[in-house]
Design a protein around this motif. Structure first.
Motif, PDB file in Angstrom:
ATOM      1  N   GLU A 410      13.508 -83.080 -71.869  1.00 26.71           N
ATOM      2  CA  GLU A 410      12.877 -82.727 -73.133  1.00 26.71           C
ATOM      3  C   GLU A 410      13.398 -83.633 -74.252  1.00 26.71           C
ATOM      4  OE1 GLU A 410      12.607 -78.272 -73.021  1.00 26.71           O
ATOM      5  OE2 GLU A 410      13.626 -78.620 -74.935  1.00 26.71           O
ATOM      6  N   GLU A 411      14.718 -83.774 -74.317  1.00 22.74           N
ATOM      7  CA  GLU A 411      15.333 -84.628 -75.345  1.00 22.74           C
ATOM      8  C   GLU A 411      14.815 -86.055 -75.234  1.00 22.74           C
ATOM      9  OE1 GLU A 411      19.561 -82.196 -75.206  1.00 22.74           O
ATOM     10  OE2 GLU A 411      19.540 -84.313 -74.614  1.00 22.74           O
ATOM     11  N   ASN A 414      11.263 -86.538 -76.463  1.00 18.53           N
ATOM     12  CA  ASN A 414      11.197 -86.614 -77.924  1.00 18.53           C
ATOM     13  C   ASN A 414      11.695 -87.962 -78.428  1.00 18.53           C
ATOM     14  OD1 ASN A 414      10.021 -84.105 -78.410  1.00 18.53           O
ATOM     15  ND2 ASN A 414      12.003 -83.071 -78.128  1.00 18.53           N
ATOM     16  N   ARG A 415      12.738 -88.462 -77.777  1.00 16.17           N
ATOM     17  CA  ARG A 415      13.265 -89.773 -78.179  1.00 16.17           C
ATOM     18  C   ARG A 415      12.249 -90.879 -77.893  1.00 16.17           C
ATOM     19  NH1 ARG A 415      18.120 -91.675 -78.333  1.00 16.17           N
ATOM     20  NH2 ARG A 415      17.801 -92.930 -76.466  1.00 16.17           N
ATOM     21  N   LEU A 417       8.984 -90.550 -77.877  1.00 15.34           N
ATOM     22  CA  LEU A 417       7.819 -90.429 -78.764  1.00 15.34           C
ATOM     23  C   LEU A 417       8.119 -90.923 -80.180  1.00 15.34           C
ATOM     24  CD1 LEU A 417       6.481 -86.896 -77.725  1.00 15.34           C
ATOM     25  CD2 LEU A 417       5.254 -89.069 -77.464  1.00 15.34           C
ATOM     26  N   ALA A 418       9.383 -90.744 -80.610  1.00  9.95           N
ATOM     27  CA  ALA A 418       9.723 -91.063 -82.002  1.00  9.95           C
ATOM     28  C   ALA A 418       9.935 -92.561 -82.179  1.00  9.95           C
ATOM     29  CB  ALA A 418      10.981 -90.291 -82.408  1.00  9.95           C
ATOM     30  N   GLU A 606      -0.761 -85.383 -75.256  1.00 10.38           N
ATOM     31  CA  GLU A 606       0.193 -85.095 -76.342  1.00 10.38           C
ATOM     32  C   GLU A 606      -0.565 -85.064 -77.673  1.00 10.38           C
ATOM     33  OE1 GLU A 606       2.581 -83.787 -78.029  1.00 10.38           O
ATOM     34  OE2 GLU A 606       4.227 -84.669 -76.848  1.00 10.38           O
ATOM     35  N   ASN A 610       2.462 -86.248 -82.778  1.00  9.43           N
ATOM     36  CA  ASN A 610       3.766 -86.544 -82.154  1.00  9.43           C
ATOM     37  C   ASN A 610       3.858 -87.966 -81.619  1.00  9.43           C
ATOM     38  OD1 ASN A 610       4.715 -83.983 -82.630  1.00  9.43           O
ATOM     39  ND2 ASN A 610       4.054 -83.196 -80.630  1.00  9.43           N
ATOM     40  N   LYS A 763       6.671 -78.199 -73.218  1.00  2.28           N
ATOM     41  CA  LYS A 763       6.433 -78.948 -74.466  1.00  2.28           C
ATOM     42  C   LYS A 763       4.985 -78.772 -74.910  1.00  2.28           C
ATOM     43  CE  LYS A 763       7.433 -83.281 -76.814  1.00  2.28           C
ATOM     44  NZ  LYS A 763       6.549 -82.907 -77.894  1.00  2.28           N
ATOM     45  N   ASN A 767       3.916 -77.252 -78.388  1.00  2.00           N
ATOM     46  CA  ASN A 767       3.034 -78.048 -79.249  1.00  2.00           C
ATOM     47  C   ASN A 767       1.917 -77.180 -79.811  1.00  2.00           C
ATOM     48  OD1 ASN A 767       4.280 -80.493 -78.927  1.00  2.00           O
ATOM     49  ND2 ASN A 767       2.891 -81.249 -77.327  1.00  2.00           N
TER      50      ASN A 767
END
Ligand code: ADP
Ligand code: MG
Length: 835
Positions: A410-411, A414-415, A417-418, A606, A610, A763, A767
């Motif tokens: 999960e972490e 997110n990393r 996607l950012a 997604e 995001n 996720k 979302n």
């Protein structure tokens, strides 16, 4: 057919000092057996016979076991090993109900024993208690066995093929190694267990009545246990002589022998010993034997007596052979005695089961040495088992570890996607520019290329809309030679174009400029649908000059170079996306694609808000996770084993795709092979013999895991797979172990994959701010589809780790072909609509 809990015969590697107690034979004995295995294979024995006084045999059980402990203490004292706490095997040759290797309940005393308070009790417990009460020494009682088992195990030490024990002495009995799945009295289906047949009681239900004679009936009537052990009474040493005597008496009384005379000796039960029959049959003096009975035989009497002896003992040998034949037949379907008797037994067995190659070995001192052998084997098995489990445990994951995997995935998502963290993220979360799934109005002919799977293919896909809504495909498989995957980019793409040209001609469509979807199953950066910049090769590809380049451009350049035809490259597609789209064509709930084949990867829809790498916040876009690289920053290091590190070291890209290397088809077989290598080197498998075959990289293909783990497969078949692999020295136990290794490795793979997927679906649920999410995952890949347990374990893991998501896993057919065409079709529809 009593289970004995003896699961393996000796393999010759047993070593150590073992004690044995032998109670229930002619003498009570204590033995010390020194076994030195590994090469030397030697067995040395010290033994001491002790008397058991009449009053103790018939006294209380406490007295009897105190006496046994006393004898043991004396023996240990004499040898100066009282402080050693040695393992002990207890041969207890009475009818028992065994519940564990070291737990056995006496059913009833026989052979003159009558100690009170023992029947119905566990004899190991009684012995332990007596020893504890003394307090002057300690031993480790490992096994309690029957003398037949001891016989088999003693021979088994010298001959690994020995799987049957046969006793023809005072009584008769047999044991053999039976398949666990036939043993309904004991839980578990794997492997084998020795069964104590207690075959002396055969016939007690009347099943031998038609062949029993008046003499058999007379013997039975006069015995201590009428109606019992009827088979034994036709065969064993206790009765053969008596049978002969009864026949001689009858003949004498009928005036057919000895001129009608009898003598007091001839008329006394037990005075014609079984050993006489051997003397007489062996052409020793019949006359002498008869004279010792006080008779005055004529030469004709001697010949007739000889004949009677022959007939009685031949019948015994033949009966014994017939039952043994049944045992052999049983063993084959799954997969020592007196001289003349033995010869007849051999001959008859060969006659009755000509298709079994049987060797009879005379077992020396089965009840003493055998008990030590059982103990030695049990000791070896326990020690090896513990060591194997210690190693396999490093490959087993608990729930907390799986939850940790989910959290880290999960972490990492997110990393990826950012914008800020994307560069250093391992899970790249690549935008695919696929924004919608098919709506059914797509139509037309499309070409698709599929590169990056096991095969390189070119496809023609006809998509129809409306009432005849359907997808029709034609495809041709081409090989890409190894040297081209490792050569230059130009060579690779020229080869691809050459294949396309061949296909177009083959389909008779030369000249048509069709829209093309390019399934390119490697991590790509996309800034638009018809462009894909290769980040890095995976799965063994290594063509130079491609990384950092747009593969659509590389393809177009090659087409121009060929000057043969033209194509409209509309979409560069990842196979995960193709998989999701194919499944989405039928099921609008399908918003996740998963591949578990040569490699592993996933994609899902997604929220655009995001997906920071692409401008715009409206709607959704499919993200190609490239999750195979999860772990490349060390996120999985605490779960990795030495075997994962070995597989990684030997791979084309060490340090890369660490998650994939624990899950996918390209690697599972290699992990198993590395475990097997380690086990063999440690002497825990294949008798410690490392074969060249096993050292060969890639011989243990992942498809063998599927075959070996199949529930329909008998161990025999596992063994033949191993033999096919050139691992010929494998035993039945080896097969069990190999199967266990395979299932531990594939279970871990399925659980890791399930943990990753649980992060994805949760996720999506979060979302959308949902309490519960119902979603479909399209799955492709031969490992997922053909492995017998992968899907089930993955589903269980998902349910456990993402309880608020109701996930339907659907097998997707040919996502990389059909899916690529559908993406192209959707793109063409949107493009046409735009115009
Ligand atoms: P790809 O992923 O390359 O498109 P597949 O989905 O057919 O192709 O997967 C091929 C992989 O599947 C191979 O690496 C092979 O190890 C594995 N495989 C082949 N047959 C089986 C099988 N019967 N059980 C499990 N895995 C298999
Ligand atoms: Mg594939």
């Amino acid at each position: 057919m009593l289970p004995t809990f003896v699961r393996s015969t000796p393999d010759g590697t047993e070593t150590g000092d073992f004690l044995a107690l032998d109670l229930g034979g002619t003498n009570f004995r204590v033995l010390l057996v020194r076994v030195s295995g590994n090469g030397k294979q030697k067995v040395e024995m010290e033994n001491q016979i002790y008397a058991i006084p009449e009053n103790i045999m018939r006294g209380s059980g406490t007295e009897l076991f105190d006496h046994i402990a006393e004898c043991l203490a004396n023996f240990l004292e004499k040898l100066g090993i009282k402080d050693k706490k040695l393992p002990l095997g207890f041969t207890f040759s009475f009818p028992c109900l065994q519940t564990k290797l070291d737990e056995s309940f006496l059913v009833s005393w026989t052979k003159g024993f009558k100690a009170s308070g023992v029947e119905g009790r566990d004899v190991v417990g009684l012995l332990r208690k007596a020893i504890k009460k003394r307090g002057d020494f300690d031993i480790d009682i490992v096994a309690v066995i029957n003398d037949t088992v001891g016989t088999m195990m003693t021979c088994g030490y010298d001959d690994h093929h020995c799987e049957i024990g046969l006793i023809v002495g005072t009584g008769t009995n047999a044991c053999y190694m039976e398949e666990m799945r036939h043993l309904e009295l004991v839980d578990g289906d794997e492997g084998r267990m020795c069964v104590n047949m207690e075959w002396g009681a055969f016939g007690d239900d009347g099943s031998l009545d038609d062949i029993r004679t008046e003499f058999d009936r007379e013997i039975d009537a006069g015995s201590l246990n009428p109606g019992k052990q009827l088979f034994e009474k036709m065969i064993s040493g206790m009765y053969i002589g008596e049978l002969v005597r009864l026949i001689l008496v009858k003949m004498a009384k009928d005036g057919l022998l000895f001129q009608g005379h009898t003598t007091p000796d001839l008329l006394t039960t037990g005075h014609f010993q079984t050993s006489f029959t051997e003397h007489i049959c062996g052409l020793a003096s019949a006359e002498q034997v008869l004279r010792e009975l006080g008779l005055d035989p004529s030469p004709e009497d001697c010949v007739a007596t000889q004949r009677v002896c022959q007939i009685v003992s031949t019948r015994a040998a033949h009966l014994c052979a017939a039952t043994l034949a049944a045992v052999l037949r049983q063993i084959r379907d799954n997969k020592a005695t007196e001289r003349l008797f033995a010869r007849r037994l051999n001959k008859m067995v060969r006659l009755l089961v000509p298709d079994c190659d049987v060797r009879f070995l005379r077992s020396e001192d089965g009840s003493g040495k055998g008990a030590a052998m059982v103990t030695a084997v049990a000791y070896r098995l326990a020690k090896q088992h513990a060591e194997r489990q210690r190693i396999l445990n490093t490959l087993r994951l608990n729930r907390d570890q799986l939850l940790e995997v989910k959290k880290r995935m999960e972490e990492e998502m997110n990393r990826g996607l950012a914008k800020k963290t994307h560069a250093t993220a391992t899970v790249k979360m690549l935008p695919t520019f696929v924004r919608s799934t098919p709506d059914g109005t797509e139509r037309g002919d499309f070409l698709a290329l599929d590169l990056g799977g096991t095969n390189f293919r070119v496809l023609l896909v006809r998509v129809r809309s409306g009432k005849r809504r359907s997808v029709e495909m034609h495809n041709k498989i081409y090989t890409i030679p190894q040297d081209i995957t490792q050569g230059t980019g130009e060579e690779l793409f020229d080869h691809i174009v050459h294949c396309i040209a061949d296909f177009v001609e083959y389909m008779g469509m030369k000249g048509a400029s069709l829209p093309l979807g390019f399934t390119f199953s490697f991590p790509c950066h996309q800034t638009q649908l018809d462009q894909g910049i290769l980040i890095k090769w995976t799965k063994g590809f290594k063509a130079s000059g491609c990384e950092g380049e747009d593969v659509a451009t590389l393809l177009k350049d090659a087409i121009h170079r060929s000057e043969d035809f033209d194509l409209d490259v509309v979409a560069v597609v990842n196979d995960t996306v193709g998989t999701m789209m194919t499944c989405g064509y039928e099921d609008p709930q399908c918003e996740v694609g998963l591949i578990v084949g040569t490699g592993t990867n996933a994609c899902y829809m997604e929220e655009m808000s995001n997906v920071e790498l692409v401008d715009g916040d409206e709607g959704r876009m499919c993200v190609n996770m490239e999750w195979g690289a999860f772990g490349d920053r060390g996120e999985l290091d605490d779960l990795c084993t030495e075997f994962d590190r070995a597989v990684d070291d030997q791979s084309t890209y060490p340090g890369k795709q660490r998650y994939e290397k624990m899950i996918s088809g390209m690697y599972l077989g290699e992990i198993v092979r590395n475990v097997l290598l380690d086990f063999t080197a440690k002497g825990l498998l294949f008798r410690g013999k490392l074969s060249e075959r096993l050292k060969t990289r890639g011989i243990f293909e992942t498809k063998f895991l599927s075959q070996i783990e199949s529930d329909r497969l008998a161990l025999r078949q596992v063994r033949s797979i191993l033999q096919h692999l050139g691992l010929t020295s494998s035993t039945c136990d080896d097969s069990i172990l190999v199967k266990e290794v395979c299932s531990v490795v594939s279970k871990r793979a399925a659980q890791l994959c399930g943990a990753g997927l649980s992060a994805v679906v949760d996720k999506i649920r979060l979302n959308r701010g949902l309490e519960k999410l119902s979603i479909t995952v399209g799955v492709d890949g031969t490992l997922y589809k053909l492995h017998p347990h992968f899907a089930t374990i993955m589903r269980e893991t998902l349910k456990d780790l993402a309880p608020n998501c109701e996930v339907t896993l659907v097998q997707s057919e040919d996502g990389s072909g059909k899916g690529a065409a559908l993406i192209t079709a959707v793109a063409c529809r949107l493009r046409d609509a735009g115009k």
